[in-house]
Structure formats: C-alpha cells, structure tokens
Design a protein around this motif. Structure first.
Motif, PDB file in Angstrom:
ATOM      1  N   LEU A   1       0.846  -1.194   0.000  1.00  0.00           N
ATOM      2  CA  LEU A   1       0.000   0.000   0.000  1.00  0.00           C
ATOM      3  C   LEU A   1       0.881   1.242   0.000  1.00  0.00           C
ATOM      4  CD1 LEU A   1      -2.772  -0.984   2.584  1.00  0.00           C
ATOM      5  CD2 LEU A   1      -3.020  -0.837   0.112  1.00  0.00           C
TER       6      LEU A   1
ATOM      7  N   LEU B   1      -5.774  -4.974  -6.017  1.00  0.00           N
ATOM      8  CA  LEU B   1      -4.693  -4.168  -6.614  1.00  0.00           C
ATOM      9  C   LEU B   1      -4.235  -4.738  -7.958  1.00  0.00           C
ATOM     10  CD1 LEU B   1      -2.515  -3.272  -3.476  1.00  0.00           C
ATOM     11  CD2 LEU B   1      -4.018  -1.746  -4.749  1.00  0.00           C
TER      12      LEU B   1
ATOM     13  N   PRO C   1      -7.608  -0.659  -1.325  1.00  0.00           N
ATOM     14  CA  PRO C   1      -7.102  -0.802  -2.699  1.00  0.00           C
ATOM     15  C   PRO C   1      -7.810   0.116  -3.711  1.00  0.00           C
ATOM     16  CG  PRO C   1      -8.345  -2.764  -2.048  1.00  0.00           C
ATOM     17  CD  PRO C   1      -8.183  -1.928  -0.828  1.00  0.00           C
TER      18      PRO C   1
ATOM     19  N   GLN D   1      -6.121   3.406  -3.457  1.00  0.00           N
ATOM     20  CA  GLN D   1      -4.790   3.325  -4.080  1.00  0.00           C
ATOM     21  C   GLN D   1      -4.882   3.399  -5.607  1.00  0.00           C
ATOM     22  OE1 GLN D   1      -1.804   1.258  -2.161  1.00  0.00           O
ATOM     23  NE2 GLN D   1      -0.843   0.383  -3.949  1.00  0.00           N
ATOM     24  N   GLN D   2      -5.878   2.728  -6.168  1.00  0.00           N
ATOM     25  CA  GLN D   2      -6.014   2.724  -7.631  1.00  0.00           C
ATOM     26  C   GLN D   2      -6.445   4.089  -8.179  1.00  0.00           C
ATOM     27  OE1 GLN D   2      -7.281  -0.849  -9.773  1.00  0.00           O
ATOM     28  NE2 GLN D   2      -7.986  -1.656  -7.835  1.00  0.00           N
TER      29      GLN D   2
END
Length: 411
Positions: free
Chosen positions: A8, A36, A58, A61-62
């Motif tokens: 992460l 991810l 996730p 994060q994307q």
C-alpha cells in the motif's frame, strides 16, 4: 504481516496507523492484493471481519494517481452499492478515514432524507460514491449521477440485497456502468441466487472465503488478549476474578508451568487441581472427577495429559500458552460448546506467540476477536525476548592470559 507488506502507498499506511490499525485482518490480507491486481473478486466474509477496508484501501490506491480534478471537475470512478443507509454511511465513513491524507473525495447518498444537499455535493464533483440502490437510480434518472466513468464497482452485503429485493435494481445499475470496469462482490453467505448473480456480473472472479471452517463449533465464543509474558499470571487472576464465569479448563505448555500456575491460584483462594505427565493415572482420574463433580472449578492441564478428557458441561477453555500447532488449538477449544451449550474460549498471547496466532487464524479461517480493554496490554511493537546463551569468554584453542605469562617452572 503489516499493511506495508500489502504494497500500500504511504498516505494509506499513514491513515491506517492514525486509525490505530497496525496489522491487516485475514480478509484484508487475502483481498487487497487481488483488488490491486485489478481482478474481479467474490469475497465471502461476515460483518466485523474488516471487509470494508479490504475494498476501500485498494480502491483509494487505484484512484490515487488521478486524484486531482481536471478542468471539468472530478468524475465518479468508484461506486459502492449498499443495501441499507446505515451500512452506506458506515462505508463512507471508512473511505473518509482512509482518504484523509489524499485529495480523493467521497459522498454517500440514500433515500428518506433531503435530496438537495446530496445534489450540491455531486455537482462539485467526487471520486467515490457510496449509495443505496433506490436513491442512486433516482438521481441517475434526474441526470445528477453519471456512471460512464466507473472503474470499480462494489456490491456489498449481496445476500442482504437479495433478501431486501434489490437484485433487479443492482442489475440495472451494473448495466449503466462501463463494461470494462472491475467488479467486487461481498457477501456473508453465497447462496445459489448469489452464485447466479455473480456469473452475470463478474469476469473470471477470484474467490476469497473467510467464513469459519467447520472445525470450530458455532457455539464457541473466542476472545484473544495480547499481554506481556511477565504479566500473564496477573491477567489470568484478573480474568478469573472479573470475567470468567463457571468452570474453566486451563492449558499450559509444560508441567513446570502447570505447577507454577496451580500454586498461584491456590494462594489466591481458587479451588484448583491439575493433571500432567508426572502424575499417576489414578491421580489424574481423581483430579478429573473432582472437577466434573464441582469440588474444584479450575483444572490446569498440559495437552498430553488432556488427551481423551471428556467433560460434557465445560463452560470455559483458557489457553494460558498459545499452542504452536493449529490443530491443537481446535482440539483444546472444542472441549467446550458441546451438546447445545454455549462455550467461551479465552487465549493469552505474548510477543513471541504472535506467529502462532496467525497460523491458527489461517487454519480455522477466522479472525479471533481481540479484547484490548484489560490492565496489562501488550505494546503492538513489542518484540519477543530472546535469551542468548553466554559462552566462554575465551576463544577455543587459545591459551588464557595467565598461562601466557612467563612463569618460573619447577623443573
């Protein structure tokens, strides 16, 4: 495993630490890497296992690389559909918490409240939308919600959606999103109709199953206490006085440990007996009979001595030492919660036993609930104490300094 091990980004690791989470739960460990990797995923997990963070982290994060708004404002790129307003509010709260060190914005929309404030926020532009099906379709019909840019679609609590009759709405919403999107489906159980739904919504999905395996009886309530090794006896006494009700079978790893704990409990006025390998068969049987008939309400045992013990109405099992073999844990706690009786399994874990807990949780497919409200908490960063053996200060094959001195010989 830590959140760093899940690859992460720093703003998310910082946010999890600020929220007081240091280690990912079982469902997070298994789901985050798949999301991810941009795979479609079906996750079977109960509420309270940390599944919201399993998709929230996730997703954030994307979306992180495209977090700053272009000239025409932010577009909705992640959509989470939830069956009830309470769940939707909770999910958005999680997104807000984990996105605190980013510029990503989220909004929750649901029926039964004024539509105007929700429209105002939508006009300003958001990255993540959490919604109940009815209000989402309503706002889409009025052209306030554009689903053309959705990259990730999450269906949370799918079995509850089914029970509440929202499945047709969900299919309609899914068709409004681009075909190229990534789809995640979360459900406490996966009945036949959810399987059928998954086939229509997901492309070659990966499966994550974090529902309890059948090796653990449903009637056993498990709880875990992290405690420094030196405070285990004190915490044991504290729990025996304040928390544990009824009779209790305590497991220790060694005969020495059994004797030591027995003395402590006797000194503190508990009715206690013990069984271990150094006791004769007749002594063991006597101790067991006293426990079964209520003359003593605490029995301390090693695993070897406890083989074959059958106690029908055992209220509590207490793992004073965590077993290093997962099957042993199942075997121990399986002695309670029998024949329709509710049982409780208490476990204490010191820094050097943390790896045993992870092995056990992977084996039983359950995250053991942690109780932090007790007088002797373990520092999450505590490292196991390693006792080094002290060898001789002299190197092997070398003469000592005394022998090197020129001595007058008698010969």
């Amino acid at each position: 495993m830590s959140f760093k091990d899940l690859n992460l980004i720093k703003p998310l690791i910082k946010a999890t630490a600020a929220s007081g989470y240091t280690e990912p739960t079982l469902v997070q460990q298994r789901t985050i890497p798949l999301v991810l990797d941009q795979k479609d995923v079906i996750v079977s997990a109960q509420t309270g296992t940390g599944k919201t963070a399993a998709f929230a982290l996730p997703i954030l994060q994307q979306l992180f690389d495209k977090q700053n708004a272009p000239k025409k404002g932010k577009k909705i790129r992640a959509l989470i559909v939830s069956p009830t307003r309470e769940l939707a509010v909770q999910i958005q709260q999680n997104f807000k918490t984990y996105a605190q060190f980013t510029n990503l914005r989220s909004l929750v929309i649901f029926g039964g409240t004024s539509i105007e404030p929700q429209i105002d926020v939508l006009k300003k532009g958001i990255d993540i939308l959490v919604a109940t099906p009815g209000r989402l379709l309503d706002l889409h019909k009025q052209d306030y919600v554009n689903l053309d840019y959705i990259e990730i679609f999450v269906l949370d609590e799918a079995d509850l959606m089914l029970a509440l009759g929202f499945i047709d709405d969900v299919k309609k919403i899914e068709r409004l999103c681009p075909e190229s999107k990534q789809t995640l489906l979360f459900s406490a159980t996966i009945p036949y109709k959810i399987e059928e739904l998954a086939k229509t919504l997901l492309k070659n999905p990966e499966r994550v199953d974090v529902t309890p395996t059948h090796s653990i009886a449903k009637d056993i309530d498990q709880v875990l206490y992290y405690v420094p090794k030196r405070n285990k006896i004190e915490l044991c006494l504290h729990l025996m006085r304040n928390t544990i009700k009824g009779n209790v079978l305590i497991f220790r790893r060694t005969k020495f440990g059994v004797n030591k704990l027995e003395q402590s409990l006797l000194t503190n006025g508990f009715k206690v007996d013990s069984i271990h390998g150094d006791k004769s068969q007749s002594d063991r049987q006597t101790a067991l009979n006293k426990f079964k008939n209520g003359y003593v309400n605490v029995l301390i045992a090693t695993d070897v001595a406890a083989r074959g013990i059958d106690i029908n109405e055992l209220d509590n099992v207490f793992n004073f030492d965590m077993p290093n073999v997962a099957e042993t844990y199942v075997h121990r706690i399986g002695r309670t919660g029998r024949a329709g009786h509710l049982g409780k399994a208490y476990s204490m874990c010191s820094a050097d036993e943390k790896s045993y807990v992870k092995t056990i949780e992977n084996y039983i497919n359950v995250q053991i609930p942690i109780e932090t409200d007790h007088p002797f908490p373990l520092d999450p960063k505590a490292k196991p104490i390693i006792h080094k053996k002290k060898g001789s200060k002299y190197k092997k094959g070398r003469k000592s300094t005394a022998s090197k001195k020129k001595k007058k010989r008698w010969y």
